[in-house]
Design a protein around this motif. Structure first.
Motif, PDB file in Angstrom:
ATOM      1  N   ILE A 180      28.668  14.103  94.274  1.00 45.18           N
ATOM      2  CA  ILE A 180      28.263  13.097  95.259  1.00 45.18           C
ATOM      3  C   ILE A 180      28.759  11.715  94.843  1.00 45.18           C
ATOM      4  O   ILE A 180      29.340  10.976  95.649  1.00 45.18           O
ATOM      5  N   GLU A 199      27.976   7.190  83.821  1.00 41.60           N
ATOM      6  CA  GLU A 199      27.705   8.620  83.620  1.00 41.60           C
ATOM      7  C   GLU A 199      27.117   8.839  82.222  1.00 41.60           C
ATOM      8  O   GLU A 199      27.608   8.294  81.244  1.00 41.60           O
ATOM      9  N   GLY A 268      21.829  14.260  90.774  1.00 43.51           N
ATOM     10  CA  GLY A 268      21.441  15.649  90.994  1.00 43.51           C
ATOM     11  C   GLY A 268      20.422  15.794  92.120  1.00 43.51           C
ATOM     12  O   GLY A 268      19.920  14.808  92.659  1.00 43.51           O
ATOM     13  N   VAL A 346      34.348  22.773  95.376  1.00 45.40           N
ATOM     14  CA  VAL A 346      35.386  21.831  95.831  1.00 45.40           C
ATOM     15  C   VAL A 346      34.846  20.402  95.809  1.00 45.40           C
ATOM     16  O   VAL A 346      33.710  20.157  96.211  1.00 45.40           O
TER      17      VAL A 346
END
Ligand code: NAI
Length: 462
Positions: A180, A199, A268, A346
């Motif tokens: 996302i 991250e 998440g 993907v």
């Protein structure tokens, strides 16, 4: 009280596909959906709207970077954000109405409202009680927020708010370099925002093939996305117009802050089963809040099944769809089955990233003898003509038997190319089977064949 063979709760890709298959198999079916439109997260606030924005922003990128090279001169288009939003909304509308049409065609009742299961065999929607021999929980997932971060869907947003921002932010901070974060980060970077991705881990898209990750990060950085890796976000302080993100670098515990106009929290998702009454029913859950099911998607309570993001496994629309079809077949007395070894993943950035099966890291950890055949899109004529020669195809095959174990693609149309490898894997094909299959020229798919050739005597064009 109306009674059904099957009531599906939730009309996302898992639920609506399940309902259609149930109806096709002759079962009297209803689907409960509380949202104004059918299609769940995917069609309303997920896969489909994000693809519209990715498509539009990619066209802008092409106009700005490649048109002049092809002799297409003139003023580059500017962004009319309101129009882009209505294009996106129209795409959503077409898709959600399409599901409504399919429900009518298949004589599926849409029970409008939020459903709960007061007792086995019964589904309550609003004040109405319905009977069902089989109940399928297909309620999907919802973003999982981080402690210390309050989502207002205006300044601090999830993917839902990020799809409908009132304007393009000057500075967007994305927390989480997963699917996302990178898809929506790409959209806003192409539309002119400064994008910084923070991250926790030392690499982006954890779990993906390491070589692909490295190339992917390099290509995204070239497009202007900034990355701060190995950084744990501590908190976000937001005012009405701005936010300050505080994070700690894991290597030295040093604390840093960064200002943003908008912060996208993309760390998440978690299963969404609130309000169903599963606790009172005694439905067993996993430690991670997923509904526990057996290999036939049955819970521990007779007649109650669950599929999709609400159960274990990757949170992917197509995984949910496959489970929806499989459970319908199980209920109809057939042999529903999902091959979890061949589920593609993907990422719809540019270039796209796609994978199926095992990564090199997984094969090494398992001590499996394998060979890797790799082919760069630089050797593909079509890709070069289309300014799309960044990236590669990598096929992993068993060292002795040549059977394909996995494939990882970063490059043009990777999300489509991966499927010939999925089909090959479903048939237990060897890399040589792919290499001996004639591929039309000039197509991107020749790169897949060349990677398969690279598992044997070698590719032709490198
Ligand atoms: P994700 O699980 O893919 O990535 C979340 C990232 O956030 C991870 O890299 C994690 O290390 C990082 N993170 C967690 N806590 C952090 C912290 N405190 N500070 C910094 N980083 C932190 O989750 P994402 O992107 O939100 O996607 C959710 C689900 O939706 C996934 O299962 C994904 O597969 C699915 N999805 C799939 C799409 C597709 O197939 N194209 C598109 C969108 C979503």
């Amino acid at each position: 009280m109306s009674s059904y063979d099957v009531i599906v709760i939730g009309s996302g890709p898992g639920g609506y596909v399940c309902a259609i298959r149930c109806a096709q198999l002759g079962l009297k079916t209803a689907c409960v959906e509380g949202r104004e439109t059918l299609g769940g997260t995917c069609l309303n606030i997920g896969c489909i709207p994000s693809k519209a924005l990715l498509h539009a922003s990619h066209q802008l990128h092409e106009a700005e970077h490649n048109f002049a090279k092809m002799g297409l001169k003139g003023k580059a288009p500017s962004v009319d954000w309101a129009q882009m939003q209505s294009y996106k909304d129209e795409v959503i509308g077409q898709n959600t109405k399409g599901i409504e049409f399919l429900f009518k065609k298949n004589k599926i009742d849409w029970l409008k409202g939020w459903g709960s299961i007061p007792e086995p065999g019964k589904v309550k929607v609003g004040d109405e009680l319905h009977e069902a021999k089989n109940i399928i929980i297909a309620t999907g997932s919802t973003p999982s927020a981080l402690p210390g971060i309050e989502i207002d869907e205006k300044i601090v947003v999830t993917s839902e708010g990020a799809l409908s921002l009132p304007k393009i932010p000057k500075k967007l901070v994305v927390i989480g370099a997963g699917v996302i974060g990178l898809e929506l980060g790409s959209v806003y970077a192409r539309l002119g925002a400064e994008v910084q991705v923070i991250e926790y881990l030392d690499q982006i898209t954890p779990g993906m093939d390491g070589e692909v990750c490295k190339t992917f990060q390099r290509l995204l950085a070239k497009q202007g996305l900034g990355f701060t890796l190995g950084a744990a976000v501590q908190k976000v302080d937001a005012s009405k117009t701005k936010a300050k993100v505080t994070y700690k670098l894991r290597k030295d515990d040093s604390e840093h802050t960064v200002d943003a106009d908008v912060v996208l929290v993309a760390t998440g998702r978690k299963p969404y089963t609130d309000g169903l009454g599963l606790g009172d029913l005694g439905v067993e859950m996993t430690e991670r809040g997923q509904v526990k099911t057996d290999s036939h998607y049955a819970t521990n309570i007779k007649g109650i099944y669950a599929i999709g993001d609400a159960i274990t496994g990757p949170m992917l629309a197509h995984k949910a769809e496959d489970e929806g079809m499989a459970v319908a077949e199980v209920i109809a007395g057939k042999h529903g089955h999902v091959n979890y070894g061949v589920i593609p993943g993907v990422i719809y950035t540019h270039p796209e990233v796609a994978s199926v099966g095992q990564t090199e890291e997984q094969l090494k950890d398992a001590g499996r003898a394998y060979k890797a055949g790799k082919f760069s899109f630089m050797g593909n004529g079509r890709a070069k003509a289309n300014f799309a020669a960044d990236g590669f195809v990598k096929i992993l095959a068993d060292k002795d038997t040549d059977r394909i174990l996995g494939a990882h693609i970063i490059g043009p149309m990777a999300g489509d190319l991966i499927h010939e490898i999925c089909v090959a894997m479903e048939f237990g094909a060897s890399a040589q089977d792919l290499a001996l299959t004639c591929h039309a020229h000039p197509t991107y798919s020749e790169a897949v064949r060349e990677a398969a050739l690279a598992c044997g005597d070698g590719p032709i064009h490198s």
